[in-house]
Scaffold this active site. Structure first.
Site, PDB file in Angstrom:
ATOM      1  CG  ASP A  53     -32.794  47.497  50.253  1.00  0.00           C
ATOM      2  OD1 ASP A  53     -33.977  47.064  49.495  1.00  0.00           O
ATOM      3  OD2 ASP A  53     -33.479  48.656  51.120  1.00  0.00           O
ATOM      4  CE1 TYR A  58     -33.667  54.512  51.978  1.00  0.00           C
ATOM      5  CE2 TYR A  58     -32.614  52.932  51.350  1.00  0.00           C
ATOM      6  CZ  TYR A  58     -33.634  53.151  51.509  1.00  0.00           C
ATOM      7  OH  TYR A  58     -34.639  52.841  51.737  1.00  0.00           O
ATOM      8  CE  LYS A  88     -35.214  50.230  48.287  1.00  0.00           C
ATOM      9  NZ  LYS A  88     -34.606  49.878  49.008  1.00  0.00           N
ATOM     10  CG  HIS A 121     -37.672  55.026  47.187  1.00  0.00           C
ATOM     11  ND1 HIS A 121     -35.940  54.813  47.572  1.00  0.00           N
ATOM     12  CD2 HIS A 121     -38.003  54.422  47.995  1.00  0.00           C
ATOM     13  CE1 HIS A 121     -35.715  55.045  48.338  1.00  0.00           C
ATOM     14  NE2 HIS A 121     -37.582  54.571  49.477  1.00  0.00           N
TER      15      HIS A 121
END
Length: 324
Positions: A53, A58, A88, A121
């Site tokens: 994931d 990120y 996402k 997200h």
């Protein structure tokens, strides 16, 4: 340790491993985030993880992509098809005309031709203001046009750029809003879920509509600025762990698994990575499940940054539609 079981995503027929490896991490000053993340992913693959994931937010798409390339070259996996990769759509790209370019950028970062799952997200849009004197970035908040964004998410699936599409941090009301206009329903809603925030109402609603819940922060995200140690320090969970001869983390993960929830676990520590998979060959008793069921409930991640007098959500109550 055995292999990780998988489940079938109702609206696409895909098989998804029920335990995924999370790559959200706060960069530690002085550390090489890219190398640390890449090595953690390679270690995870060696241990048997096949579900990963990530998200554009990120900053871990590139190291994950490099790790996949290296895993293939080392023979740790025979083909990319052995992996299930999720990314996402971030709030700054959550506009109908920006979804497809955002997904293509994620694929480029990951060095992949397709994702297995692409999620919205958060159910809100951000637009950057002109940089101020300080040079810092500031954003205005806007409501999301679910119709245009979800229609483009569906286009991404039709084009084969992602095999499935889904949501993250959506309440019952917001999931219902998407379902009301969807031609291809979401397969997953990823959100905070653990024994101290069990999300029973949302779980029942989503499962009733063929949508699986995916739990991030199943251990409370201890050690991060958005998490706390409240889950790991819960006396009820400690008591159960002691009786079972397991760790508190394993009790939390086993509980979620028995609830039919997909897990996103995140640890870059090799021993804990291994322990997080050792939850399949034992179970919680009926009494233990009742003890967990009666733990007082409260949301850990409030997301106050999305609340503003000038935005679509003026209170936390509005952001979470009363699910707080």
């Amino acid at each position: 340790m055995g292999s990780i079981p998988d489940c079938v995503l109702r609206w696409s027929g895909q098989r998804m491993p029920v335990v995924g490896f999370g790559t959200a991490s706060e960069i530690v000053e002085g550390s090489d985030f890219f190398t640390v993340t890449k090595q953690a992913v390679l270690q995870a693959i060696k241990l048997g993880y096949r579900h990963f994931d990530t998200a554009s937010l990120y900053g871990s798409e590139q190291p994950l992509g490099e790790a996949i390339v290296e895993a293939l070259s080392l023979g740790l996996i025979k083909s990319r098809n052995e992996l299930f990769i999720t990314s996402k759509l971030w709030c700054t790209q959550a506009y109908g005309d920006l979804v497809l370019p955002a997904l293509k950028t994620s694929l480029q970062n990951l060095k992949l031709d397709y994702l297995d799952l692409y999620l919205i997200h958060w159910p809100i849009c951000l637009k950057q203001r002109k940089e101020g004197v300080s040079g810092g970035k500031e954003y205005d908040l806007f409501p999301m046009d679910f119709s245009s964004v979800w229609a483009t998410m569906e286009d991404c699936q039709r084009l084969g750029l992602t095999k499935s599409i889904g949501l993250s941090n959506f309440t019952c009301k917001k999931v219902a809003d998407v379902l009301s206009i969807a031609k291809i329903p979401p397969v997953v809603n990823q959100l905070e879920l653990n024994p101290l925030w069990q999300q029973k109402k949302l779980k029942d609603f989503c499962h009733g509509n063929g949508i699986l819940l995916q739990a991030y922060s199943p251990l409370g995200a201890v050690g991060t600025k958005w998490g706390s140690n409240r889950v790991m320090e819960c006396e009820v969970l400690k008591e159960i762990a002691k009786v079972k001869g397991k760790t508190v983390a394993q009790v939390c993960l086993r509980w979620a698994y028995e609830e039919g929830v997909i897990l996103i676990v995140k640890s870059f520590n090799a021993e804990r990575m291994k322990q997080n998979l050792e939850i399949m060959d034992w179970s919680l008793s009926e009494d233990e499940l009742k003890m967990i069921q009666h733990i007082p409930q409260s949301r850990g991640i409030q997301a106050e940054a999305f609340v503003s007098e000038n935005g679509p959500f003026k209170t936390l109550e509005e952001l979470w539609d009363g699910e707080i």
